[in-house]
Design a protein around this motif. Structure first.
Motif, PDB file in Angstrom:
ATOM      1  N   LEU A   1       0.838  -1.195   0.000  1.00  0.00           N
ATOM      2  CA  LEU A   1       0.000   0.000   0.000  1.00  0.00           C
ATOM      3  C   LEU A   1       0.880   1.254   0.000  1.00  0.00           C
ATOM      4  O   LEU A   1       0.674   2.182  -0.795  1.00  0.00           O
ATOM      5  CB  LEU A   1      -0.931  -0.008   1.211  1.00  0.00           C
ATOM      6  CG  LEU A   1      -1.931   1.142   1.311  1.00  0.00           C
ATOM      7  CD1 LEU A   1      -2.818   1.228   0.079  1.00  0.00           C
ATOM      8  CD2 LEU A   1      -2.775   1.010   2.568  1.00  0.00           C
ATOM      9  N   VAL A   2       1.879   1.284   0.887  1.00  0.00           N
ATOM     10  CA  VAL A   2       2.836   2.390   0.966  1.00  0.00           C
ATOM     11  C   VAL A   2       4.235   1.799   0.887  1.00  0.00           C
ATOM     12  O   VAL A   2       4.566   0.872   1.628  1.00  0.00           O
ATOM     13  CB  VAL A   2       2.669   3.189   2.269  1.00  0.00           C
ATOM     14  CG1 VAL A   2       3.649   4.363   2.306  1.00  0.00           C
ATOM     15  CG2 VAL A   2       1.235   3.691   2.416  1.00  0.00           C
ATOM     16  N   ALA A   3       5.053   2.317   0.007  1.00  0.00           N
ATOM     17  CA  ALA A   3       6.386   1.754  -0.231  1.00  0.00           C
ATOM     18  C   ALA A   3       7.223   1.727   1.048  1.00  0.00           C
ATOM     19  O   ALA A   3       7.332   2.739   1.751  1.00  0.00           O
ATOM     20  CB  ALA A   3       7.104   2.562  -1.301  1.00  0.00           C
ATOM     21  N   GLY A   4       7.781   0.544   1.346  1.00  0.00           N
ATOM     22  CA  GLY A   4       8.711   0.407   2.450  1.00  0.00           C
ATOM     23  C   GLY A   4       8.140   0.663   3.818  1.00  0.00           C
ATOM     24  O   GLY A   4       8.888   1.001   4.745  1.00  0.00           O
ATOM     25  N   GLU A   5       6.821   0.497   3.979  1.00  0.00           N
ATOM     26  CA  GLU A   5       6.180   0.870   5.242  1.00  0.00           C
ATOM     27  C   GLU A   5       5.246  -0.242   5.712  1.00  0.00           C
ATOM     28  O   GLU A   5       4.414  -0.721   4.940  1.00  0.00           O
ATOM     29  CB  GLU A   5       5.388   2.165   5.027  1.00  0.00           C
ATOM     30  CG  GLU A   5       4.951   2.857   6.283  1.00  0.00           C
ATOM     31  CD  GLU A   5       4.606   4.318   5.995  1.00  0.00           C
ATOM     32  OE1 GLU A   5       5.416   5.012   5.337  1.00  0.00           O
ATOM     33  OE2 GLU A   5       3.529   4.746   6.415  1.00  0.00           O
ATOM     34  N   PRO A   6       5.379  -0.685   6.972  1.00  0.00           N
ATOM     35  CA  PRO A   6       4.441  -1.693   7.474  1.00  0.00           C
ATOM     36  C   PRO A   6       3.012  -1.149   7.464  1.00  0.00           C
ATOM     37  O   PRO A   6       2.764  -0.005   7.849  1.00  0.00           O
ATOM     38  CB  PRO A   6       4.927  -1.949   8.910  1.00  0.00           C
ATOM     39  CG  PRO A   6       6.318  -1.426   8.961  1.00  0.00           C
ATOM     40  CD  PRO A   6       6.374  -0.299   7.978  1.00  0.00           C
ATOM     41  N   VAL A   7       2.088  -1.985   7.020  1.00  0.00           N
ATOM     42  CA  VAL A   7       0.678  -1.611   6.940  1.00  0.00           C
ATOM     43  C   VAL A   7      -0.136  -2.711   7.602  1.00  0.00           C
ATOM     44  O   VAL A   7       0.158  -3.899   7.444  1.00  0.00           O
ATOM     45  CB  VAL A   7       0.242  -1.423   5.467  1.00  0.00           C
ATOM     46  CG1 VAL A   7      -1.249  -1.197   5.356  1.00  0.00           C
ATOM     47  CG2 VAL A   7       0.994  -0.254   4.844  1.00  0.00           C
ATOM     48  N   SER A   8      -1.162  -2.340   8.346  1.00  0.00           N
ATOM     49  CA  SER A   8      -1.974  -3.337   9.049  1.00  0.00           C
ATOM     50  C   SER A   8      -2.740  -4.208   8.061  1.00  0.00           C
ATOM     51  O   SER A   8      -3.019  -3.815   6.923  1.00  0.00           O
ATOM     52  CB  SER A   8      -2.963  -2.641   9.991  1.00  0.00           C
ATOM     53  OG  SER A   8      -3.990  -1.985   9.260  1.00  0.00           O
TER      54      SER A   8
END
Length: 260
Positions: free
Chosen positions: A170-177
């Motif tokens: 969903l967002v590059a390089g970022e943990p997402v729930s």
């Protein structure tokens, strides 16, 4: 299109969409599905500032206020009604400094109600045993090209049940729930059960409301969808939402129906 992301972060509140986020009604717009997931991600980050309160996002309603240009957006989140067991959060997405989406989410206290749980429909056939459907033959845009769609039966006008997943972040390089990733696919419902060909009729949704009785799990979003067109220019897309373990809630979208 099995690598990449829908958005890249610019700063604490601003994000840039990639070509994978481009829309189905117009490829120079953002498809609302990944933008909706991004709003949930921003709400998650807002709630993370209050660890340990045990609140679960249980309903979220999105109002789409205008054109979703394929351009950087800003998302602002605030708590409207604080509480230890019930809280109302509002998020506003802006493009070119203009509000384009307003969302409100009710977060409810978690508790053990397993002893009285019941009433949901049966689970769907597992996606792994189903064949993919080339949804890009019906709809253009980077978002549609990015997703894996697996219907339980051949799609019918106004009626389809299908699994959706995406290999993209969903967002590059970022943990997402898991919740944000799951909800980032729900707006696809209005495109899987087309009642009329989109080359002849337009039927965009101006809202999306999701109610959850259970938090979703896994990487697949199941959509058991029915589309109704009324006689005076309105329509409704209604969906029972599933994960791999069974139903998790329901979604509704109001449509404005008009000739292309």
């Amino acid at each position: 299109m099995n690598t990449g992301s829908y958005y890249e972060r610019i700063d604490a509140h601003r994000y840039k969409p990639t070509a994978h986020a481009s829309g189905a009604w117009s490829t120079d717009e953002v498809h609302f599905s990944p933008l909706g997931g991004l709003v949930v991600h921003a709400i998650d980050r807002h709630l993370a500032d209050r660890p340990g309160d045990g609140l679960l996002l249980s309903r979220i309603s999105f109002d789409i206020l205008g054109r979703l240009a394929l351009d950087e957006c800003e998302i602002r989140v605030e708590t409207i009604r604080p509480g230890r067991t019930i809280e109302l959060v509002e998020a506003v997405a802006l493009i070119a400094d203009r509000p384009v989406v307003r969302a409100r989410a009710w977060c409810l206290a978690a508790g053990d109600t397993a002893a009285v749980a019941g009433g949901a429909a049966d689970r769907l056939t597992a996606p792994e045993v189903l064949a993919p459907w080339a949804m890009a033959e019906v709809w253009p845009g980077g978002y549609i090209a990015s997703i894996d769609v697996r219907p339980l039966a051949p799609p019918q006008p106004g009626r389809t049940t299908a699994w959706i997943s995406s290999p993209l972040d969903l967002v590059a390089g970022e943990p997402v729930s898991t919740l944000a990733s799951y909800l980032a696919l729900v707006d696809t419902a209005n495109g899987i059960a087309v009642r009329q060909q989109p080359t002849a009729w337009t039927f965009p949704n101006v809202d999306l409301t999701i109610h959850l009785h259970r938090q979703p799990e896994g990487r697949w979003t199941g959509l058991d969808t029915t589309v109704v067109f009324g006689p005076t220019g309105q329509g409704i897309t209604s969906t029972v939402l599933h994960d791999i373990n069974g139903p998790v809630g329901q979604a509704q979208q109001i449509l404005t129906v008009r000739p292309s």
